[in-house]
Structures are given as structure tokens and as C-alpha cells.
Design a protein around this motif. Structure first.
Motif, mmCIF file in Angstrom:
data_model
loop_
_atom_site.group_PDB
_atom_site.id
_atom_site.type_symbol
_atom_site.label_atom_id
_atom_site.label_comp_id
_atom_site.label_asym_id
_atom_site.label_seq_id
_atom_site.Cartn_x
_atom_site.Cartn_y
_atom_site.Cartn_z
ATOM 1 N N THR A 13 0.819 -1.216 0.000
ATOM 2 C CA THR A 13 0.000 0.000 0.000
ATOM 3 C C THR A 13 0.854 1.269 0.000
ATOM 4 N N LEU A 14 2.165 1.128 0.216
ATOM 5 C CA LEU A 14 3.052 2.290 0.234
ATOM 6 C C LEU A 14 3.488 2.633 -1.187
ATOM 7 N N LYS A 58 12.510 -3.100 -1.831
ATOM 8 C CA LYS A 58 13.182 -2.560 -3.008
ATOM 9 C C LYS A 58 12.247 -1.631 -3.781
ATOM 10 N N ARG A 59 10.991 -1.993 -3.884
ATOM 11 C CA ARG A 59 10.018 -1.184 -4.627
ATOM 12 C C ARG A 59 9.803 0.174 -3.980
ATOM 13 N N VAL A 60 9.706 0.218 -2.654
ATOM 14 C CA VAL A 60 9.407 1.491 -1.979
ATOM 15 C C VAL A 60 10.662 2.332 -1.745
ATOM 16 N N LEU A 61 11.845 1.748 -1.922
ATOM 17 C CA LEU A 61 13.093 2.461 -1.659
ATOM 18 C C LEU A 61 13.504 3.292 -2.870
ATOM 19 N N THR A 62 14.012 4.503 -2.621
ATOM 20 C CA THR A 62 14.537 5.330 -3.701
ATOM 21 C C THR A 62 15.795 4.694 -4.280
ATOM 22 N N GLY A 241 14.955 13.821 14.641
ATOM 23 C CA GLY A 241 14.107 14.813 13.994
ATOM 24 C C GLY A 241 13.862 14.555 12.525
ATOM 25 N N VAL A 242 13.761 13.267 12.140
ATOM 26 C CA VAL A 242 13.621 12.957 10.715
ATOM 27 C C VAL A 242 12.249 13.385 10.205
ATOM 28 N N LYS A 243 12.187 13.620 8.912
ATOM 29 C CA LYS A 243 11.002 14.176 8.269
ATOM 30 C C LYS A 243 9.798 13.257 8.360
ATOM 31 N N GLU A 244 10.029 11.960 8.163
ATOM 32 C CA GLU A 244 8.895 11.041 8.047
ATOM 33 C C GLU A 244 9.309 9.650 8.519
ATOM 34 N N PHE A 245 8.492 9.058 9.365
ATOM 35 C CA PHE A 245 8.762 7.694 9.832
ATOM 36 C C PHE A 245 7.547 6.810 9.586
ATOM 37 N N THR A 246 7.807 5.601 9.082
ATOM 38 C CA THR A 246 6.760 4.604 8.878
ATOM 39 C C THR A 246 7.178 3.317 9.574
ATOM 40 N N GLY A 247 6.315 2.816 10.447
ATOM 41 C CA GLY A 247 6.591 1.569 11.150
ATOM 42 C C GLY A 247 5.431 0.602 10.992
#
Length: 267
Positions: A13-14, A58-62, A241-247
């Protein structure tokens, strides 16, 4: 953003290319007693499961992203970490390139220049006539290309011999050098495992912070941990202080512990 669920259902879903950095430690298939996961699958089944979620990472990683994979082993089963990383990096369907291998040192004894032996850190003693105490785990740095630039100095250490600062031109006069691939990061001392570390295989917050610094995007980092556990990576993201975290976490109790930890003041 915190998700309660199976990472193989949540990851699709990401958005593609929506994550700069992945730091995680999956179940090791060593029979560890997790609350909501069977850690006793057959080896071939376990490897295929790992490849399935790694393909989603791998798909969601830049394209210039980094995937730091923490994997430990049991003395009687020492090849498992290597089998996982080989499954990710070898063959025509290889998902990643192994760019660096780090050794997370939990406990160590060193001898000073004066001949004194100093021990530091924590380990779980092994009662065996065949095996020595296991005081380290692997952190495999995986990337899509093997050519991702890192901020080595951000994760570095001061020079012990300060004369090297002027002697070596690459220092630029800065008292900071590359730390190398051995990271001594001990667990915090705890009074009660049930209260302070209610998870059988968590890693220290400082381990994730080191990965954030090394990857070098600072506050602009978009960090993902698909096996969140009790939230060490989430706390590290808050501290940095990272911009965005997904867990993503399968177990509702572990997820509740994460939420409680995030409510605590930044140390």
C-alpha cells in the motif's frame, strides 16, 4: 505513521520510491518466542518469506536509498545471516547489492596502552563446551546499485592521534574520521526485562541513529521499519528529527509499547 498488520499486506500500500532509508531486524527463524509470530519455519520457507518482503522494500526504496538489515545468529546455526543476504544479492533475480557489512559489537574486552584489560557492554552467557559467548550481530548495508554515497564523517569518531589531522590531507582539518565497520553499541542497562525491554530481540536506539547519520540525509530522511517491535527505530527517528517515519508491527501489544515510548520526552 504506525501501521498494525502484516508487513506483506501493508508494504504494497506504500508508494513506490517513497522511502530513503530502511532500518530493520526481522525474526531470525531461531525459535524465539514472539507473541504473534511463529519463528520456527523451515529454512527454505523462511528464505522465501524474506525475499517476498525484501522485494517490497526494493520497490518502496529510492534509487539512492539504503537498507540496513540487522540479523543475528545462534552458535549452532551460524550460516543463517549469510544465507539471507545471499538470497537477496545473488542470482538473476537479485534484489540488492551488498555495499557494506557492519559488526554490531554488544560486548567487548580491550587492552589499553597501559596493559589494563577493560570489559564493556552486555551479552547473554552461553553454557556450552563447544561455543563461546556470542557478543555481536551483523548489520548488512544493502543498496540497489552498490554505489550510494554515505556521510562517513557524520557517523565518525575523533582522531585518537591528533597529529593525523594535519598529516592527512583528506581530513580537511576536521577532527573526525570514518568509524569503520565495527560498531560498539551496548544495550542500555535495565532493571526489568518485562518493563524496560518487553521484546525478545530488540536493538538499541543508538544503532538506528548511527544508520540515520551514516546515510546522510539528516532531517529530510524518510525512514521505514517493517518489523517495528517495541519501536526503537521510531524513537531514533524522533531523536534525530527525521522528516517522516513509517513503522509496521504485527503484534498489537508491541505497537502499544511503541506508542507509549513515543510519548516520553526525547532523551
Amino acid at each position: 505513521m504506525l501501521y498494525h498488520g502484516d508487513c506483506l499486506k501493508v508494504l504494497p500500500t506504500l508508494a513506490e520510491g517513497s522511502v530513503d532509508l530502511v532500518v530493520t531486524s526481522p525474526p531470525y527463524n531461531l525459535g524465539i518466542n514472539y507473541r504473534s509470530f511463529d519463528d520456527t519455519a523451515g529454512r527454505a520457507e523462511f528464505i522465501e518469506w524474506c525475499k517476498a518482503w525484501a522485494a517490497e522494500l526494493k520497490r518502496v526504496l529510492t534509487d539512492d536509498g539504503s537498507f540496513f538489515l540487522n540479523v543475528g545468529a545462534a552458535p549452532a546455526n551460524p550460516l543463517m545471516p549469510h544465507q539471507i543476504v545471499l538470497a537477496f544479492t545473488e542470482g538473476p533475480g537479485a534484489l540488492f547489492t551488498l555495499q557494506n557489512t557492519f559488526h554490531w559489537i554488544k560486548s567487548i574486552t580491550v587492552e589499553t596502552r597501559g596493559g589494563e584489560q577493560i570489559s564493556a557492554g552486555h551479552f547473554k552467557p552461553i553454557n556450552s563446551q563447544r561455543f563461546v559467548n556470542d557478543c555481536h550481530e551483523y548489520v548488512f548495508h544493502l543498496t540497489k546499485s552498490g554505489n550510494v554515497k554515505l556521510d562517513r564523517r557524520a557517523a565518525g569518531v575523533p582522531y585518537q592521534d591528533k597529529s593525523n589531522i594535519a598529516r592527512w590531507g583528506h581530513t580537511g582539518g576536521v577532527d573526525k574520521r570514518c568509524r569503520g565497520n565495527t560498531w560498539f553499541i551496548p544495550y542500555d542497562t535495565i532493571k526489568s526485562r518485562e518493563n524496560d525491554r518487553p521484546h525478545p530481540a530488540s536493538f538499541p536506539i543508538a544503532l538506528v541513529e548511527q544508520c540515520i547519520r551514516l546515510h546522510g540525509k539528516g532531517e529530510e530522511t524518510r525512514l521505514l521499519d517493517p518489523f517495528l517491535g517495541i519501536g526503537s527505530s521510531a524513537v531514533a527517528a524522533k531523536r534525530q528529527g527525521v522528516k517522516e517515519f513509517t513503522g509496521i508491527e504485527l503484534d498489537d501489544y508491541y505497537l502499544s509499547v511503541t506508542k507509549d515510548r513515543l510519548e516520553e520526552p526525547v532523551a
